[in-house]
Every structure is written in structure tokens, then in C-alpha cells.
Design a protein around this motif. Sequence first.
Motif, PDB file in Angstrom:
ATOM      1  N   ARG A   1       0.853  -1.186   0.000  1.00  0.00           N
ATOM      2  CA  ARG A   1       0.000   0.000   0.000  1.00  0.00           C
ATOM      3  C   ARG A   1       0.888   1.236   0.000  1.00  0.00           C
ATOM      4  O   ARG A   1       2.115   1.155   0.183  1.00  0.00           O
ATOM      5  CB  ARG A   1      -0.927   0.006   1.213  1.00  0.00           C
ATOM      6  N   VAL A   2       0.265   2.388  -0.219  1.00  0.00           N
ATOM      7  CA  VAL A   2       0.973   3.665  -0.149  1.00  0.00           C
ATOM      8  C   VAL A   2       0.924   4.147   1.299  1.00  0.00           C
ATOM      9  O   VAL A   2      -0.156   4.201   1.904  1.00  0.00           O
ATOM     10  CB  VAL A   2       0.341   4.705  -1.096  1.00  0.00           C
ATOM     11  N   PHE A   3       2.054   4.490   1.873  1.00  0.00           N
ATOM     12  CA  PHE A   3       2.108   4.923   3.274  1.00  0.00           C
ATOM     13  C   PHE A   3       3.224   5.945   3.427  1.00  0.00           C
ATOM     14  O   PHE A   3       4.078   6.112   2.547  1.00  0.00           O
ATOM     15  CB  PHE A   3       2.332   3.729   4.206  1.00  0.00           C
ATOM     16  N   GLU A   4       3.201   6.621   4.573  1.00  0.00           N
ATOM     17  CA  GLU A   4       4.233   7.593   4.907  1.00  0.00           C
ATOM     18  C   GLU A   4       5.279   6.916   5.783  1.00  0.00           C
ATOM     19  O   GLU A   4       4.948   6.271   6.782  1.00  0.00           O
ATOM     20  CB  GLU A   4       3.629   8.794   5.622  1.00  0.00           C
ATOM     21  N   VAL A   5       6.518   7.089   5.409  1.00  0.00           N
ATOM     22  CA  VAL A   5       7.606   6.392   6.084  1.00  0.00           C
ATOM     23  C   VAL A   5       7.698   6.797   7.546  1.00  0.00           C
ATOM     24  O   VAL A   5       7.895   5.962   8.439  1.00  0.00           O
ATOM     25  CB  VAL A   5       8.939   6.677   5.349  1.00  0.00           C
TER      26      VAL A   5
ATOM     27  N   SER B   1       7.390   5.650  13.319  1.00  0.00           N
ATOM     28  CA  SER B   1       6.876   6.097  14.616  1.00  0.00           C
ATOM     29  C   SER B   1       6.076   4.996  15.300  1.00  0.00           C
ATOM     30  O   SER B   1       6.185   4.786  16.517  1.00  0.00           O
ATOM     31  CB  SER B   1       6.005   7.344  14.428  1.00  0.00           C
ATOM     32  N   GLU B   2       5.264   4.262  14.538  1.00  0.00           N
ATOM     33  CA  GLU B   2       4.507   3.158  15.116  1.00  0.00           C
ATOM     34  C   GLU B   2       5.425   2.067  15.646  1.00  0.00           C
ATOM     35  O   GLU B   2       5.195   1.500  16.725  1.00  0.00           O
ATOM     36  CB  GLU B   2       3.553   2.594  14.070  1.00  0.00           C
ATOM     37  N   ILE B   3       6.479   1.745  14.889  1.00  0.00           N
ATOM     38  CA  ILE B   3       7.428   0.729  15.345  1.00  0.00           C
ATOM     39  C   ILE B   3       8.129   1.183  16.621  1.00  0.00           C
ATOM     40  O   ILE B   3       8.287   0.412  17.577  1.00  0.00           O
ATOM     41  CB  ILE B   3       8.451   0.413  14.238  1.00  0.00           C
ATOM     42  N   LEU B   4       8.556   2.439  16.662  1.00  0.00           N
ATOM     43  CA  LEU B   4       9.211   2.966  17.860  1.00  0.00           C
ATOM     44  C   LEU B   4       8.255   2.970  19.044  1.00  0.00           C
ATOM     45  O   LEU B   4       8.643   2.687  20.184  1.00  0.00           O
ATOM     46  CB  LEU B   4       9.744   4.370  17.581  1.00  0.00           C
ATOM     47  N   PHE B   5       6.990   3.305  18.792  1.00  0.00           N
ATOM     48  CA  PHE B   5       5.995   3.315  19.851  1.00  0.00           C
ATOM     49  C   PHE B   5       5.813   1.927  20.436  1.00  0.00           C
ATOM     50  O   PHE B   5       5.706   1.740  21.652  1.00  0.00           O
ATOM     51  CB  PHE B   5       4.675   3.852  19.297  1.00  0.00           C
TER      52      PHE B   5
ATOM     53  N   ILE C   1       5.713   6.397   0.072  1.00  0.00           N
ATOM     54  CA  ILE C   1       6.230   5.391  -0.852  1.00  0.00           C
ATOM     55  C   ILE C   1       5.161   4.327  -1.054  1.00  0.00           C
ATOM     56  O   ILE C   1       4.292   4.123  -0.202  1.00  0.00           O
ATOM     57  CB  ILE C   1       7.535   4.747  -0.338  1.00  0.00           C
ATOM     58  N   ASP C   2       5.246   3.673  -2.218  1.00  0.00           N
ATOM     59  CA  ASP C   2       4.344   2.571  -2.551  1.00  0.00           C
ATOM     60  C   ASP C   2       5.121   1.281  -2.331  1.00  0.00           C
ATOM     61  O   ASP C   2       5.881   0.848  -3.200  1.00  0.00           O
ATOM     62  CB  ASP C   2       3.873   2.707  -4.002  1.00  0.00           C
ATOM     63  N   SER C   3       4.945   0.670  -1.146  1.00  0.00           N
ATOM     64  CA  SER C   3       5.797  -0.471  -0.802  1.00  0.00           C
ATOM     65  C   SER C   3       5.064  -1.358   0.195  1.00  0.00           C
ATOM     66  O   SER C   3       3.832  -1.382   0.233  1.00  0.00           O
ATOM     67  CB  SER C   3       7.131   0.022  -0.234  1.00  0.00           C
ATOM     68  N   TYR C   4       5.833  -2.052   1.041  1.00  0.00           N
ATOM     69  CA  TYR C   4       5.295  -3.031   1.968  1.00  0.00           C
ATOM     70  C   TYR C   4       5.619  -2.580   3.386  1.00  0.00           C
ATOM     71  O   TYR C   4       6.756  -2.742   3.860  1.00  0.00           O
ATOM     72  CB  TYR C   4       5.899  -4.414   1.705  1.00  0.00           C
ATOM     73  N   PRO C   5       4.661  -1.999   4.110  1.00  0.00           N
ATOM     74  CA  PRO C   5       4.940  -1.478   5.459  1.00  0.00           C
ATOM     75  C   PRO C   5       5.292  -2.572   6.454  1.00  0.00           C
ATOM     76  O   PRO C   5       6.088  -2.344   7.372  1.00  0.00           O
ATOM     77  CB  PRO C   5       3.640  -0.767   5.829  1.00  0.00           C
ATOM     78  N   GLY C   6       4.693  -3.766   6.312  1.00  0.00           N
ATOM     79  CA  GLY C   6       5.005  -4.850   7.240  1.00  0.00           C
ATOM     80  C   GLY C   6       6.466  -5.250   7.217  1.00  0.00           C
ATOM     81  O   GLY C   6       7.141  -5.216   8.250  1.00  0.00           O
TER      82      GLY C   6
ATOM     83  N   HIS D   1      17.442  11.694  -3.816  1.00  0.00           N
ATOM     84  CA  HIS D   1      17.118  11.822  -5.229  1.00  0.00           C
ATOM     85  C   HIS D   1      15.593  11.802  -5.396  1.00  0.00           C
ATOM     86  O   HIS D   1      14.849  11.534  -4.438  1.00  0.00           O
ATOM     87  CB  HIS D   1      17.791  10.732  -6.065  1.00  0.00           C
ATOM     88  N   PRO D   2      15.075  12.054  -6.567  1.00  0.00           N
ATOM     89  CA  PRO D   2      13.612  12.137  -6.723  1.00  0.00           C
ATOM     90  C   PRO D   2      12.885  10.829  -6.474  1.00  0.00           C
ATOM     91  O   PRO D   2      11.743  10.842  -6.015  1.00  0.00           O
ATOM     92  CB  PRO D   2      13.453  12.587  -8.189  1.00  0.00           C
ATOM     93  N   ASP D   3      13.519   9.686  -6.722  1.00  0.00           N
ATOM     94  CA  ASP D   3      12.787   8.420  -6.698  1.00  0.00           C
ATOM     95  C   ASP D   3      13.209   7.491  -5.569  1.00  0.00           C
ATOM     96  O   ASP D   3      12.863   6.305  -5.583  1.00  0.00           O
ATOM     97  CB  ASP D   3      12.969   7.691  -8.042  1.00  0.00           C
ATOM     98  N   TYR D   4      13.926   8.004  -4.575  1.00  0.00           N
ATOM     99  CA  TYR D   4      14.395   7.128  -3.504  1.00  0.00           C
ATOM    100  C   TYR D   4      14.281   7.841  -2.156  1.00  0.00           C
ATOM    101  O   TYR D   4      14.259   9.073  -2.079  1.00  0.00           O
ATOM    102  CB  TYR D   4      15.861   6.717  -3.714  1.00  0.00           C
ATOM    103  N   VAL D   5      14.199   7.041  -1.106  1.00  0.00           N
ATOM    104  CA  VAL D   5      14.261   7.547   0.266  1.00  0.00           C
ATOM    105  C   VAL D   5      15.332   6.753   0.998  1.00  0.00           C
ATOM    106  O   VAL D   5      15.663   5.619   0.624  1.00  0.00           O
ATOM    107  CB  VAL D   5      12.899   7.408   0.991  1.00  0.00           C
ATOM    108  N   GLN D   6      15.877   7.374   2.037  1.00  0.00           N
ATOM    109  CA  GLN D   6      16.900   6.721   2.848  1.00  0.00           C
ATOM    110  C   GLN D   6      16.459   6.687   4.304  1.00  0.00           C
ATOM    111  O   GLN D   6      15.897   7.655   4.822  1.00  0.00           O
ATOM    112  CB  GLN D   6      18.239   7.452   2.738  1.00  0.00           C
TER     113      GLN D   6
END
Length: 559
Positions: free
Chosen positions: A402-406, A411-415, A438-443, A477-482
Amino acid sequence: MNRLSLSYWLARLRHATFRRQLIIAVAIGVFSVGSVTALLSTWQGSLQVRETLVQQGLSLANSVAQQSQLALLTESADNAREPIERAMSFTDILQVELLYTDGRSLITRGTVAEMRAGKPQTGMSGSYLETETSEAWRFVAPVYTKPAAASPFEANIATPELLGYVRVTQGKAALSKLVSRLAVINFGVGLVLSCILLGLLRLLAHRLSQPLGALSTVMAQAGKGQMGLRAVPDGPSDIASMAQVFNSMMQSLEQREQELQETNAELANHAATLEEKVAQRTASLSSSNAELQQALRTLREAKRQLIESDKLASLGRLVAGVAHELNTPLGNALMAASTTEDILQKIVDAMASGGLRKSEFERVIAQSIEGSAMVTQNVQRAAEIIRGFKQLAVDQTTEMRRVFEVDNVISEILFASQPMFKHKPYQIETKLTPGLKIDSYPGPLGQVISNLIQNALVHGFAGRDHGCLTIESRSHHPDYVQIICSDDGVGMSEAVRLRIFEAFFTTKFGQGGSGLGMQIVYNLVTGLLGGEINVESVLDKGTRITITLPCAAPQNIAS
């Protein structure tokens, strides 16, 4: 190919025998040297002959001039006829003229082709070359009076007086003949010497090429596989040495051939038992291979179970986080409900006894409303926590894309990971860039972050009374996050860093470590999430793990 073209003959020369190439090359060199030598010798001889003939013409002009004084003084041609006739008797003398000082002719003998005739130069004391053409020379000599004998009674000595000129025209026929004769002689001598040298060269080439040809023939036969061949050491010493080297080589080859045949015979003797040994070894290998396959299946099952155990452990930590976070709002709600219940019971008792006053009733109602509001607020807070942890649990136990905010997932994992840091001298700092979608796998991403936190807690801060874990997210860069996880813990040696992603490798072997945590992280990041992971570490200075993820995970990986 055209036989008249230069390329045709060059090609034939290139493929000719060594003997022919040597003869042609030396012949060209000899003829070239002979021709140049003959040409230079002819040119040098022609210069010497020309100089001699010029000096002869100058001397003849002077001689006629000395014998022509009387003729010019008396203006009588008869007095000059005899010396002029003697001069005409010389070879190649074409014309002799006796001239006055103004250029008029007193007497002329002979005729010449048209030549430019100018006025003789004045002031010349002797003969000189006036004109030269390709056919003749023209010499001029001044005629002076003879100086009188000096008188002791006269102060001034009389100077000679110019009476006229003698002009002698001499042809170049003798020069041409001499030059032609010199050329014939020089070129003839050069040709004879060249022929002698070529004859000697042919004999030398024959002496060289004959043993080379014989050696080449023997080598060609040896190249076809014939044995027992020997070359005759003949000719010059270097060619004889080549023949001896060839003979030694053939002898060595024959010895090796004999050894090879003996070896083949031994191999043939072993070949009979080799198949039996191979069959036995094959059966043994098949048995070992079956055992290895069974061990591999067992190992894969163990790995799967360990991965599932790691997932269950993550889920256990999640449940612990849920319990910890729900304790506060549910406890507050329970306390407010109990208080409200006590207040309402007091109202009931007061109403039963008939001693309920209006002010007390209003106060009890206000307290009841306040308690109900507190219960409602804490129950809503618990519901929100349960919804958030429900989504987190779904993400942790499934691989739904799904699309989610990193920053929200981190924050949920830290919580959920706060109970692991409870009562421990370690802290977590965040530098999260909000709104990175990002459009990826949050789990799987949450499992990666959870494993990195667990790894820092167990390994990075081992034996330390303080520590700080920093988690950072940023656009790359435009298409990646770190996502960067760094700690100031004990760090790793280079040998450990190079093996950190190996399955079942752990520095806590026998102390609860499975050695699969970082291997799972590597597989999830580089596989399902389609990213890269890089680890930097220095002993006693901490570890920095950088994860680079695409904004859109690969579509060809099954979710």
C-alpha cells in the motif's frame, strides 16, 4: 591482376623464395650504387675537362692578342693573318676576330652560329670568358702596346695603350665527346663490376639456400608426423647449428613419444579397473548426495522455523507494547468508572434515607458527568491505540502492499518498541522527514526497523551503561528515500562487518542469538523492498546502517 602493375610484381616478390628475394634486393642495390658512382664520376670528369678547355681558350686568346699589336698599329690585316690562321688550326676553334677599341672588326676568320656579341669590357688586363652557350665559349683578350724601356731622364713611365681586342670562339664538341666517352667507360666498368658481384652473390645464395631448402624439406616431413628424420649439418656454421638443434629436437620428441606410448599402455591397464572404481565412487557419492539433500531440507525447515520464530517474537514485542500503552487509558477509565459508581451509590443511599439535598444532588451529578467524560475520553484513547496496533499487527504479519508515509510506520514501530527500553539507560532520537510517501510493503519495512532496533539493543549497547540510537529518514534523489539507523555503541571489527549478513552468523552464539536477524533484514531490503543496505562500523565508535529504498517497490516480486 594486371601483370604490368607494380602491385602484381611486389606481391610476387613477397611470396618468392629467400634466395630470389636476396638476389633481387642485392642486384637493385648494386646497380643503384654503380649507377650513382658512374654518374658522379662522369660529372666530376666533365668539370675537369671543361676547366682545361676554358684555360686553353683563354691562353689562345692571350697568345693571339700579343701577336696582333702591329696589325692594329698599322691597321693592316695582313700583319695578323698568320697568328689567326695558327689559332684556327686548333681543335674546336670556330672563329677568331681582331677588333678595334670601338668594336669594329679588322679581320675575321671562321663562322659561328648566332651568338650575342657585346662591346668588350674595358680595363681588363688579361683574357676573360665573355659568353657561354650550350654550343660554344667566347673569349676576349685586350691588345695593348708594348711598354717602352724606362729612361733615366724621364720622370714618368709611359703606360701601355689599348689598341683593340681579340675575340676567340671555341666550340664544345670536344667536351661533349669526352663526357660521352667518360659516361660510357664509367657505366661500362660499373656494369661489369655489378655482374661480377651478382655472380658471386648467386654462388653465395646457392650455398645458403641449398642447406636451408634441405632443412625446410625435413621439417615439413616432420610436421606431417614422420619420425626418425634427421637433417644433414651442411652449409655455413649457423645453418649447420640449426640442423643440429632440429636433430636434438627430433630425438627429444621421439623419446617423449616412446614415454607417451608406455604411459598409454599403463593407462590401458588401469582402464579395466577404473570403471569399477568409478561405479563404486558414484554409488558412494549418490548416497552422500541423498544425505546432503536431506540435511539441506532440514536446514531450510530450521531456517523457516527460525524466521517464523523471529516474526512471532516481533509480534510478542508488539503485544507487550499494546499492553503497556493500554494500561494507562484503561486504568484511568476504570478509576473514573469506580469513582462515578461510588458517587452514584451515595446518591442512592441518600435518596433512600430521605436526606438528599439539592446542592448535594447537583454536585453528585456534576461529578458523575465529569467521571463519565473521563471514562469516554480514556476508552476512545484505548480504541485509537487498538486500531493503530491492529494496523501495525496486520502490517507485521502480512506482506500487503500500500501507499504509506515512512515517518508514520517508523513512529509506530518505535511506539511499540518502547517496552524494550523501559528501565534501561538507552534512548532513541528521531530525525524523520514528514510526508515521505512510498508505494511499498509497510510490514516488511517495520520488521526491518524492529530488527535493527533489537540488534542495537542486544549487540550495539552490550556492556554499556549509556547509549543513543538515532533513526533518520530523508529524501534521496527524486525516486528514492533513505532510512539511517546509527548508534554510539561498541561497533564491529572489519571481519565481523563483512560477515554480518551471513545466515546463522552471530557474536552471541549460545546466548539466545539465532544469527538470522540481519540476514532477514538483508533479504527483505534487497528482495521484497527492492533497495540497498550499507553498513559502516568502527570499534568503540558505533555503527551506521543506511537503507536506500525506491519510492515504488518492484512489481515483479510477489507480495
